[in-house]
Design a protein around this motif. Sequence first.
Motif, PDB file in Angstrom:
ATOM      1  N   SER A  15      -7.504  -2.512  -3.421  1.00  0.00           N
ATOM      2  CA  SER A  15      -7.005  -3.863  -3.637  1.00  0.00           C
ATOM      3  C   SER A  15      -6.019  -3.958  -4.799  1.00  0.00           C
ATOM      4  O   SER A  15      -5.791  -5.036  -5.321  1.00  0.00           O
ATOM      5  N   THR A  16      -5.437  -2.837  -5.191  1.00  0.00           N
ATOM      6  CA  THR A  16      -4.382  -2.900  -6.201  1.00  0.00           C
ATOM      7  C   THR A  16      -3.043  -3.040  -5.488  1.00  0.00           C
ATOM      8  O   THR A  16      -2.847  -2.509  -4.387  1.00  0.00           O
ATOM      9  N   GLU A  17      -2.133  -3.739  -6.105  1.00  0.00           N
ATOM     10  CA  GLU A  17      -0.831  -3.994  -5.488  1.00  0.00           C
ATOM     11  C   GLU A  17      -0.087  -2.693  -5.163  1.00  0.00           C
ATOM     12  O   GLU A  17       0.456  -2.536  -4.070  1.00  0.00           O
ATOM     13  N   ALA A  18      -0.097  -1.749  -6.095  1.00  0.00           N
ATOM     14  CA  ALA A  18       0.638  -0.497  -5.893  1.00  0.00           C
ATOM     15  C   ALA A  18       0.079   0.290  -4.704  1.00  0.00           C
ATOM     16  O   ALA A  18       0.842   0.755  -3.845  1.00  0.00           O
ATOM     17  N   GLU A  19      -1.235   0.443  -4.648  1.00  0.00           N
ATOM     18  CA  GLU A  19      -1.846   1.202  -3.551  1.00  0.00           C
ATOM     19  C   GLU A  19      -1.685   0.489  -2.208  1.00  0.00           C
ATOM     20  O   GLU A  19      -1.423   1.112  -1.181  1.00  0.00           O
ATOM     21  N   PHE A  20      -1.848  -0.829  -2.229  1.00  0.00           N
ATOM     22  CA  PHE A  20      -1.688  -1.616  -1.005  1.00  0.00           C
ATOM     23  C   PHE A  20      -0.278  -1.457  -0.461  1.00  0.00           C
ATOM     24  O   PHE A  20      -0.078  -1.152   0.718  1.00  0.00           O
ATOM     25  N   ASN A  21       0.720  -1.647  -1.315  1.00  0.00           N
ATOM     26  CA  ASN A  21       2.116  -1.567  -0.875  1.00  0.00           C
ATOM     27  C   ASN A  21       2.494  -0.166  -0.413  1.00  0.00           C
ATOM     28  O   ASN A  21       3.229  -0.007   0.562  1.00  0.00           O
ATOM     29  N   TYR A  39      -2.096  -9.565   5.102  1.00  0.00           N
ATOM     30  CA  TYR A  39      -3.198  -9.890   4.205  1.00  0.00           C
ATOM     31  C   TYR A  39      -4.094  -8.686   3.943  1.00  0.00           C
ATOM     32  O   TYR A  39      -4.693  -8.579   2.885  1.00  0.00           O
ATOM     33  N   GLY A  40      -4.198  -7.812   4.917  1.00  0.00           N
ATOM     34  CA  GLY A  40      -5.032  -6.634   4.780  1.00  0.00           C
ATOM     35  C   GLY A  40      -5.016  -5.837   6.059  1.00  0.00           C
ATOM     36  O   GLY A  40      -4.495  -6.276   7.077  1.00  0.00           O
ATOM     37  N   ASN A  50      -4.549  -7.147   0.344  1.00  0.00           N
ATOM     38  CA  ASN A  50      -3.389  -7.582  -0.426  1.00  0.00           C
ATOM     39  C   ASN A  50      -3.852  -8.475  -1.576  1.00  0.00           C
ATOM     40  O   ASN A  50      -4.323  -9.590  -1.344  1.00  0.00           O
ATOM     41  N   PRO A  51      -3.706  -8.011  -2.823  1.00  0.00           N
ATOM     42  CA  PRO A  51      -4.200  -8.799  -3.953  1.00  0.00           C
ATOM     43  C   PRO A  51      -3.426 -10.099  -4.172  1.00  0.00           C
ATOM     44  O   PRO A  51      -3.916 -10.991  -4.867  1.00  0.00           O
ATOM     45  N   ALA A  52      -2.264 -10.230  -3.573  1.00  0.00           N
ATOM     46  CA  ALA A  52      -1.471 -11.458  -3.732  1.00  0.00           C
ATOM     47  C   ALA A  52      -2.176 -12.675  -3.146  1.00  0.00           C
ATOM     48  O   ALA A  52      -1.843 -13.805  -3.497  1.00  0.00           O
ATOM     49  N   PHE A  53      -3.150 -12.455  -2.287  1.00  0.00           N
ATOM     50  CA  PHE A  53      -3.807 -13.570  -1.618  1.00  0.00           C
ATOM     51  C   PHE A  53      -5.250 -13.776  -2.041  1.00  0.00           C
ATOM     52  O   PHE A  53      -5.963 -14.572  -1.440  1.00  0.00           O
ATOM     53  N   PHE A  54      -5.702 -13.074  -3.057  1.00  0.00           N
ATOM     54  CA  PHE A  54      -7.057 -13.304  -3.564  1.00  0.00           C
ATOM     55  C   PHE A  54      -7.166 -14.762  -4.010  1.00  0.00           C
ATOM     56  O   PHE A  54      -6.285 -15.300  -4.648  1.00  0.00           O
TER      57      PHE A  54
END
Length: 120
Positions: A15-21, A39-40, A50-54
Amino acid sequence: MEILKKSGLAADVVSTEAEFNAKLEQEGYALQAKDGRTYGFTDGTNVYLNPAFFGSRKGLSTPIHEFGHLGIIATKKINAPLYNRGIELIKQTGIFKEVSEHPEYARGTEESRAQEALTR
């Protein structure tokens, strides 16, 4: 989310932005919702959120949806007749039709579209 992590269905929840992207950019992980956002997703082993939507409504439902995919995979391994019946039944619904008409899912197999429909 801690309860889902403890379920043992996923090896990891990213759930980190870098790993997700980074994972999102890999081929095969470009699925988007109707609003064009991702979203995921799961790769069958790990869940990527995607942490942007937590904190948003989608941010709350996405982990359950993605773990649903892993639950379906586990059911297929553990109880194939139950899995097959679920696939058979979901194909008769409007949800399956909706998933099948979505451009991102239309190019997948009938089984993958049925699995997506089951998670909804």
